[in-house]
Design a protein around this motif. Sequence first.
Motif, short mmCIF file in Angstrom:
data_model
loop_
_atom_site.label_atom_id
_atom_site.label_comp_id
_atom_site.label_asym_id
_atom_site.label_seq_id
_atom_site.Cartn_x
_atom_site.Cartn_y
_atom_site.Cartn_z
N GLY A 52 3.67 -4.21 10.94
CA GLY A 52 3.71 -5.66 10.82
C GLY A 52 2.97 -6.20 9.61
O GLY A 52 3.14 -7.37 9.24
N ASP A 53 2.17 -5.35 8.96
CA ASP A 53 1.39 -5.79 7.80
C ASP A 53 2.13 -5.66 6.47
O ASP A 53 1.58 -6.02 5.43
CB ASP A 53 0.08 -4.98 7.71
CG ASP A 53 -0.83 -5.22 8.88
OD1 ASP A 53 -0.62 -6.20 9.62
OD2 ASP A 53 -1.77 -4.42 9.07
N VAL A 54 3.32 -5.09 6.50
CA VAL A 54 4.05 -4.85 5.25
C VAL A 54 5.38 -5.58 5.24
O VAL A 54 5.90 -5.99 6.28
CB VAL A 54 4.29 -3.33 5.02
CG1 VAL A 54 2.99 -2.60 4.81
CG2 VAL A 54 5.06 -2.73 6.17
N SER A 55 5.90 -5.74 4.04
CA SER A 55 7.22 -6.37 3.90
C SER A 55 7.92 -5.74 2.71
O SER A 55 7.34 -4.95 1.96
CB SER A 55 7.06 -7.88 3.69
OG SER A 55 6.33 -8.13 2.51
N GLY A 56 9.16 -6.09 2.53
CA GLY A 56 9.92 -5.60 1.38
C GLY A 56 10.21 -4.12 1.46
O GLY A 56 10.39 -3.55 2.54
N TRP A 57 10.24 -3.50 0.29
CA TRP A 57 10.61 -2.08 0.22
C TRP A 57 9.62 -1.20 0.98
O TRP A 57 10.00 -0.17 1.52
CB TRP A 57 10.74 -1.62 -1.24
CG TRP A 57 9.44 -1.63 -2.00
CD1 TRP A 57 8.93 -2.65 -2.74
CD2 TRP A 57 8.48 -0.57 -2.06
NE1 TRP A 57 7.71 -2.29 -3.26
CE2 TRP A 57 7.41 -1.01 -2.87
CE3 TRP A 57 8.41 0.71 -1.53
CZ2 TRP A 57 6.30 -0.23 -3.15
CZ3 TRP A 57 7.30 1.49 -1.81
CH2 TRP A 57 6.26 1.02 -2.61
#
Length: 120
Positions: A52-57
Amino acid sequence: MTTPSNDDSTLTVSWVSYILHLIVAVSAVAPGGQIGPALLVVALIIDLVKKGDVSGWEATHFSFRIRTVLWAAVLYLITLPLWFFFLFPGWLAWGLISIWFLYRIVLGMVRLNAQRPVTE
């Protein structure tokens, strides 16, 4: 080369998780090297907590590792009866699953190093 969409700490978490998965994958295909289950659980928990702490690639890598572990678990469970009835087919099936797992982890590491998403 694209720039990371997240801070360096999530990239570090990804590398730690991939290294744990790699240790598990190599120990699964190496004779007598069955140290993997505990490390696999640790890596899976890391991925589930930090996803949940990351986004994108970068987010694609967390999903990719989680899916890889879940599919491997399902495949191991499905082929488990082969060990009880026929030793060689069980060994062969688990060997192939372990090689597939190793391939996916190395693929993910290569893509992470290139800062590219993992696609199927």
